[in-house]
Design an enzyme around this catalytic site. Structure first.
Site, PDB file in Angstrom:
ATOM      1  N   GLU A 146      -8.913   1.562   2.680  1.00  0.00           N
ATOM      2  CA  GLU A 146     -10.171   1.898   3.342  1.00  0.00           C
ATOM      3  C   GLU A 146     -11.346   1.291   2.576  1.00  0.00           C
ATOM      4  OE1 GLU A 146      -9.572   5.662   5.918  1.00  0.00           O
ATOM      5  OE2 GLU A 146     -10.321   6.263   3.978  1.00  0.00           O
ATOM      6  N   SER A 203     -13.797   2.584  10.464  1.00  0.00           N
ATOM      7  CA  SER A 203     -14.367   2.263  11.784  1.00  0.00           C
ATOM      8  C   SER A 203     -13.338   1.769  12.800  1.00  0.00           C
ATOM      9  CB  SER A 203     -15.513   1.254  11.636  1.00  0.00           C
ATOM     10  OG  SER A 203     -16.549   1.804  10.837  1.00  0.00           O
ATOM     11  N   GLU A 210     -14.790   9.483  -0.031  1.00  0.00           N
ATOM     12  CA  GLU A 210     -15.822  10.534  -0.043  1.00  0.00           C
ATOM     13  C   GLU A 210     -15.560  11.517  -1.182  1.00  0.00           C
ATOM     14  OE1 GLU A 210     -15.464  11.664   4.055  1.00  0.00           O
ATOM     15  OE2 GLU A 210     -16.316   9.740   4.649  1.00  0.00           O
ATOM     16  N   GLY A 260     -11.332   8.276  11.150  1.00  0.00           N
ATOM     17  CA  GLY A 260     -12.290   9.356  10.989  1.00  0.00           C
ATOM     18  C   GLY A 260     -13.028   9.626  12.293  1.00  0.00           C
ATOM     19  N   GLY A 261     -14.230   9.053  12.410  1.00  0.00           N
ATOM     20  CA  GLY A 261     -15.120   9.325  13.546  1.00  0.00           C
ATOM     21  C   GLY A 261     -14.453   9.306  14.914  1.00  0.00           C
ATOM     22  N   HIS A 301      -9.585  10.102  -1.060  1.00  0.00           N
ATOM     23  CA  HIS A 301     -10.512   9.524  -0.071  1.00  0.00           C
ATOM     24  C   HIS A 301     -11.809   9.134  -0.793  1.00  0.00           C
ATOM     25  CE1 HIS A 301     -13.188   9.160   3.348  1.00  0.00           C
ATOM     26  NE2 HIS A 301     -12.111   9.068   4.111  1.00  0.00           N
ATOM     27  N   GLY A 358     -17.163   4.689   8.585  1.00  0.00           N
ATOM     28  CA  GLY A 358     -18.260   5.279   9.341  1.00  0.00           C
ATOM     29  C   GLY A 358     -19.421   4.333   9.592  1.00  0.00           C
ATOM     30  N   ASN A 383      -8.455  11.974  10.534  1.00  0.00           N
ATOM     31  CA  ASN A 383      -9.103  12.677   9.419  1.00  0.00           C
ATOM     32  C   ASN A 383     -10.382  13.297   9.969  1.00  0.00           C
ATOM     33  OD1 ASN A 383     -10.337  13.524   7.085  1.00  0.00           O
ATOM     34  ND2 ASN A 383     -10.815  11.468   6.322  1.00  0.00           N
ATOM     35  N   TRP A 384     -10.334  14.604  10.159  1.00  0.00           N
ATOM     36  CA  TRP A 384     -11.493  15.273  10.784  1.00  0.00           C
ATOM     37  C   TRP A 384     -12.609  15.609   9.813  1.00  0.00           C
ATOM     38  CZ3 TRP A 384      -9.101  19.287  14.733  1.00  0.00           C
ATOM     39  CH2 TRP A 384      -8.528  18.574  15.794  1.00  0.00           C
ATOM     40  N   LYS A 385     -12.366  15.399   8.541  1.00  0.00           N
ATOM     41  CA  LYS A 385     -13.401  15.668   7.516  1.00  0.00           C
ATOM     42  C   LYS A 385     -13.976  17.079   7.699  1.00  0.00           C
ATOM     43  CE  LYS A 385     -14.387  10.754   7.619  1.00  0.00           C
ATOM     44  NZ  LYS A 385     -15.243   9.681   7.193  1.00  0.00           N
TER      45      LYS A 385
END
Ligand code: PEP
Length: 250
Positions: free
Chosen positions: A164, A208, A96, A229-230, A94, A170, A8-10
């Site tokens: 999640e 994470s 976010e 993600g990250g 998600h 993150g 997931n590159w956001k």
């Protein structure tokens, strides 16, 4: 094998970033099976990513869709448009989006219906806050999110759930793998008992995940894969995590 490891590159990426990412990924990925892997870049770059991935069957998906299929909805992108670009999956709900864009379980439900009607596999994200976790409310919160998102008339032909915990995203903090395994078992039980006609493909963990904790997570029976993600922003790290996944799960 169906989709199990999703990047997931956001709100990240550019044509230059995408190009460098692909070079690093292909240099470091040693598996032969690409079909369990997925990338969700910003929607603007879906075509570019597909072009860079060539005929490797890595799935490409989007991070969000609108609740409607067309109409006066300036700035939105519909499930049919995402399908039209050749995508296979869509991330829905998600945290976010729930937090920054106030997406309720009812809105998420409408998006699930759109995905299903357009033959996209929805990756439904659910998760509890840190406070809910500390109050031992995780099971209750997740069950509520599942019921409110799936109840009513929808029969999803396929569904991936990503567990999640909001506090793990993150943050570098993760629950211990055994606890995640039990939560995944509970999620599978809830979906199978309350929505037996739903085609639940897998339950992924997100929060994470990185190259240092990947094997301890993938060793767990009910952790079918991960939403990352990250760590997925580095083509090399995503490839190394995918190598670990291949060794333990494929
Ligand atoms: C995510 O945003 O879905 C996620 C899991 O992020 P991270 O891996 O950075 O915690």
């Amino acid at each position: 094998m169906s989709l199990r490891l999703i990047a997931n590159w956001k709100l990240n990426g550019s044509r230059d970033f995408n190009h460098k990412w692909a070079l690093k990924f292909f240099k470091n990925f040693h598996g032969k099976n690409f079909s369990s892997l997925g990338i969700a870049p910003a929607a603007l770059y879906l075509d570019h990513i597909k072009e860079l991935l060539g005929n490797h069957d890595i799935e490409v998906g989007a991070q969000n869709i609108d609740t409607e299929n067309s109409g006066a909805r300036t700035g939105e992108i519909s499930a049919s448009m995402i399908k039209d670009t050749g995508c296979k999956f869509i991330i829905i709900g998600h945290s976010e989006r729930r937090i920054f864009f106030h997406e309720s379980n009812q809105i998420i439900r409408k998006k699930l219906i759109q995905a299903n009607q357009n033959a996209l596999v929805p990756v439904l994200c659910i998760g509890e806050s840190e406070e809910e976790n500390q109050n031992n409310a995780t099971a209750k919160v997740l069950e509520e999110q599942i019921i409110e998102a799936l109840e009513g008339s929808i029969e999803l032909s396929s569904l991936i759930i990503a567990y999640e915990p909001v506090w793990a995203i993150g943050s570098g903090k993760t629950p211990n793998p055994e606890d995640i395994n039990s939560v995944h078992e509970m999620i599978k039980d809830v979906v199978q008992s309350l929505f037996p006609k739903t085609g639940l493909e897998s339950v992924l963990y997100g929060g994470s995940v990185n190259i240092n904790n990947a094997s301890s997570l993938f060793e767990q029976k009910n952790i079918d894969g991960a939403l990352i993600g990250g760590a997925s922003l580095d083509g090399k790290e995503f490839a190394l995590i995918a190598n670990v996944f291949n060794d333990l799960k494929v």
